[in-house]
Every structure is written in structure tokens, then in C-alpha cells.
Write an enzyme that holds these catalytic residues in place. Structure first.
Site, mmCIF file in Angstrom:
data_model
loop_
_atom_site.group_PDB
_atom_site.id
_atom_site.type_symbol
_atom_site.label_atom_id
_atom_site.label_comp_id
_atom_site.label_asym_id
_atom_site.label_seq_id
_atom_site.Cartn_x
_atom_site.Cartn_y
_atom_site.Cartn_z
ATOM 1 N N THR A 92 31.587 -59.631 21.732
ATOM 2 C CA THR A 92 31.396 -58.192 21.559
ATOM 3 C C THR A 92 32.018 -57.412 22.706
ATOM 4 O O THR A 92 32.450 -56.271 22.538
ATOM 5 C CB THR A 92 29.897 -57.862 21.440
ATOM 6 N N TYR A 127 26.191 -71.331 22.004
ATOM 7 C CA TYR A 127 26.491 -70.212 21.108
ATOM 8 C C TYR A 127 27.297 -70.744 19.940
ATOM 9 O O TYR A 127 28.415 -71.224 20.115
ATOM 10 C CB TYR A 127 27.257 -69.124 21.871
ATOM 11 N N LYS A 165 22.158 -69.413 20.870
ATOM 12 C CA LYS A 165 22.361 -68.231 20.027
ATOM 13 C C LYS A 165 23.019 -68.727 18.749
ATOM 14 O O LYS A 165 24.169 -69.178 18.766
ATOM 15 C CB LYS A 165 23.245 -67.201 20.732
ATOM 16 N N VAL A 191 19.969 -61.839 19.884
ATOM 17 C CA VAL A 191 21.099 -61.330 20.662
ATOM 18 C C VAL A 191 21.859 -60.395 19.732
ATOM 19 O O VAL A 191 22.489 -60.835 18.771
ATOM 20 C CB VAL A 191 22.001 -62.457 21.183
#
Length: 302
Positions: free
Chosen positions: A46, A134, A162, A204
Site C-alpha cells: 500500500t 504476509y 497477515k 491490517v
């Protein structure tokens, strides 16, 4: 400092010339802290990490650590395509004061499960930070399977995951296999409430860049098992969930942030939000202040 609740995967604000905008960055951090977030991710996908220079990475992370001042955990995105480079970036994050490394599966390389396991064990052994796995197969091209996660979770320096797959079965499999002290986070805003009701430890989030209080309230309700209330609140956020999926992340969320006065645009190869979506962006941006005010009152009341 333990991990749970709402963690924002922060964007990297740029100015009109495409340079890192430190002033907007500090204002974004302050917005998150005031909104009650329980952690921040710096320089993840992001945050357009692939477009940042080393100097920008250092400045962002150091300034965030100082601004946060130990109030919430600071996670640094450190995952790269090669293991040696990921270890080096994790050490860099540690030197800059990060508390955790968020390590995405190696993009583009597509290692098998044995390769993923060896990769993460090397980073956990040599990187100098607690590692949060992740998994986001839609972006990286490889999938970290629950049985591999279960093996990795036995390492004392691998502390959570995540999981960006929206599949309920995937989250339930991770919850069934986890050890005590290993945290499971949803990485998908739209399905996060369901995941937390099933036992996940938090979210998240992307949309919490503009709505930190609203997503804090979402997490509080879900983790408290308030099924009726969470359905109603999640419905209020559904347009934001949908909007953030209109184009590649972080294009939509940066369009909303620009409309509330934080940052301008993206770096190539990402382009700004298509004109055909500007009306919905304007409509949602107009709702942000009222929704955040309502969320803040609900958090205080709780």
C-alpha cells in the site's frame, strides 16, 4: 509490544512533483494515532515500497518511529524477491527502529512450499526483527499454505501472519493450526469482520488510512463477538470496501486521501484513479468526517 486489533497499512504521500511529502506523512500518522489505530505498517505494498529510494525508506521509517513514540507497534515492509535482499532490508528496518518486519512472500519468483519455508526461516534467523508473514497470492504469484505456516509458527521469531485471502476456510485453517502467541490478521477489509468473529486477532487495513476510528470500531465489535452490531457497522463501511477494490491498491485509497488533503497522486507505473470513478470518490470523501466523528463517539462510549 504485542500485535492485535486494527493496524493501518499506510500509503506513502507524495507532493505534486512526485517527491515524498514529509508534512503530509506526519499528518497521516497523526490522523491514525488520533483515530485509535493499534499499529501501523510502513512501506508495504500500500505504501508503494517498490518505488521508494533507500533514503526515502529510511526517512519514512525513522520519522514514523519518532512520531509514534512507542504508543503503537511499527511494522516495516521488508519483503523482496530474494532472500539475501529481504534479510538486508529487514536489518535496515531494525536499524531504523521498526518493531516488526512484515515480510511478503517473494514476488514473481513463485517458490514452492519448501522454498518459502527456507526463505522465512532465514529471515527470522538473520534479519534481527520479529517476523509477520504476509500472504497475498493475487499480487505475488505464490500461496503460503496453512501447513507451511504451521511449521513456521514454531520458530520463536515468527510471530504472526497477515492473510489477504478472503476465503473463510483459509482463515479457519490458520486458526486451527496456530500456536499460542502466534497472531492471525485478516488482510482483506471486506471479509475481516467475519474472520475476527471466527477468532482472528485483527485487521491490517487499507481503508483505515481515511477511516481509522471507523475501522477501530469495526475491530472492537468483531473481537467482542457483537454479531448484530458488527453486521450493521460493516454494512456502513461496505461502500468503502467496494471502492478500494475498483482499481489496483493503493490507487483508490490515495484518491480519497487526496480529497481530504493528504498527498497527491502515485508513482509510475501506477496512474491516478480513472475519471469515471471520481463521482463515487467525491461522494465517499464527503462522508468521512461524519463517519469518523460517529466512530470516535462509539469508541469513547465503549
Amino acid at each position: 509490544m504485542s500485535l492485535s486489533g486494527i493496524i493501518t497499512a499506510l500509503v506513502t504521500p507524495f507532493d505534486r512533483d512526485g517527491a515524498f511529502d514529509r508534512d503530509a506523512w506526519i499528518r497521516l500518522l497523526d490522523l491514525q494515532l488520533a483515530g485509535g489505530v493499534q499499529g501501523v505498517v510502513i512501506a508495504g505494498s500500500t505504501g508503494e515500497a517498490a518505488t521508494l529510494t533507500d533514503a526515502e525508506y529510511d526517512e519514512m521509517l525513522c520519522s514514523a518511529v519518532v512520531r509514534v513514540g512507542g504508543r503503537v507497534p511499527v511494522l516495516a515492509g521488508t519483503g523482496l524477491s530474494g532472500t539475501a535482499k529481504t534479510i538486508s532490508q529487514t536489518k535496515r528496518a531494525a536499524d531504523n527502529g521498526a518493531g516488526y518486519a512484515l515480510v511478503v512472500t517473494p514476488p514473481y519468483i513463485r517458490p514452492n512450499q519448501g522454498g518459502l519455508k527456507a526463505h522465512y526461516l532465514a529471515v527470522a534467523d538473520q534479519g534481527g526483527l520479529p517476523v509477520v508473514l504476509y500472504n497475498v497470492p493475487s499480487r505475488t504469484g505464490c500461496d503460503l499454505l496453512p501447513e507451511t505456516v504451521a511449521d513456521l509458527a514454531g520458530h520463536p521469531n515468527i510471530v504472526g501472519i497477515k492473510e489477504a485471502c478472503a476465503s473463510r476456510e483459509r482463515v479457519q485453517a490458520l486458526l486451527a493450526l496456530r500456536r499460542p502467541g502466534f497472531t492471525v490478521f485478516s488482510g482483506d477489509d471486506s471479509s475481516a469482520a467475519r474472520s475476527m468473529l471466527d477468532g482472528a486477532d485483527g485487521l491490517v487495513s487499507v481503508a483505515s488510512n481515511v477511516l481509522p476510528s471507523a475501522y477501530r470500531h469495526l475491530c472492537d465489535l468483531a473481537r467482542a463477538g457483537e454479531r448484530g452490531a458488527i453486521d450493521l457497522w460493516n454494512a456502513r463501511l461496505s461502500d468503502f470496501h467496494a471502492f478500494c477494490g475498483l482499481d489496483s491498491n493503493p490507487i483508490p485509497i490515495k484518491a480519497l486521501l487526496q480529497r481530504i488533503g493528504i498527498g497527491y497522486g502515485l508513482r509510475l507505473p501506477l496512474l491516478p484513479l480513472s475519471v469515471c470513478h471520481h463521482d463515487i470518490a467525491d461522494h465517499l470523501a464527503d462522508q468521512v468526517a461524519a463517519l469518523e466523528a460517529l466512530s470516535s463517539r462509539k469508541i469513547v462510549a465503549a
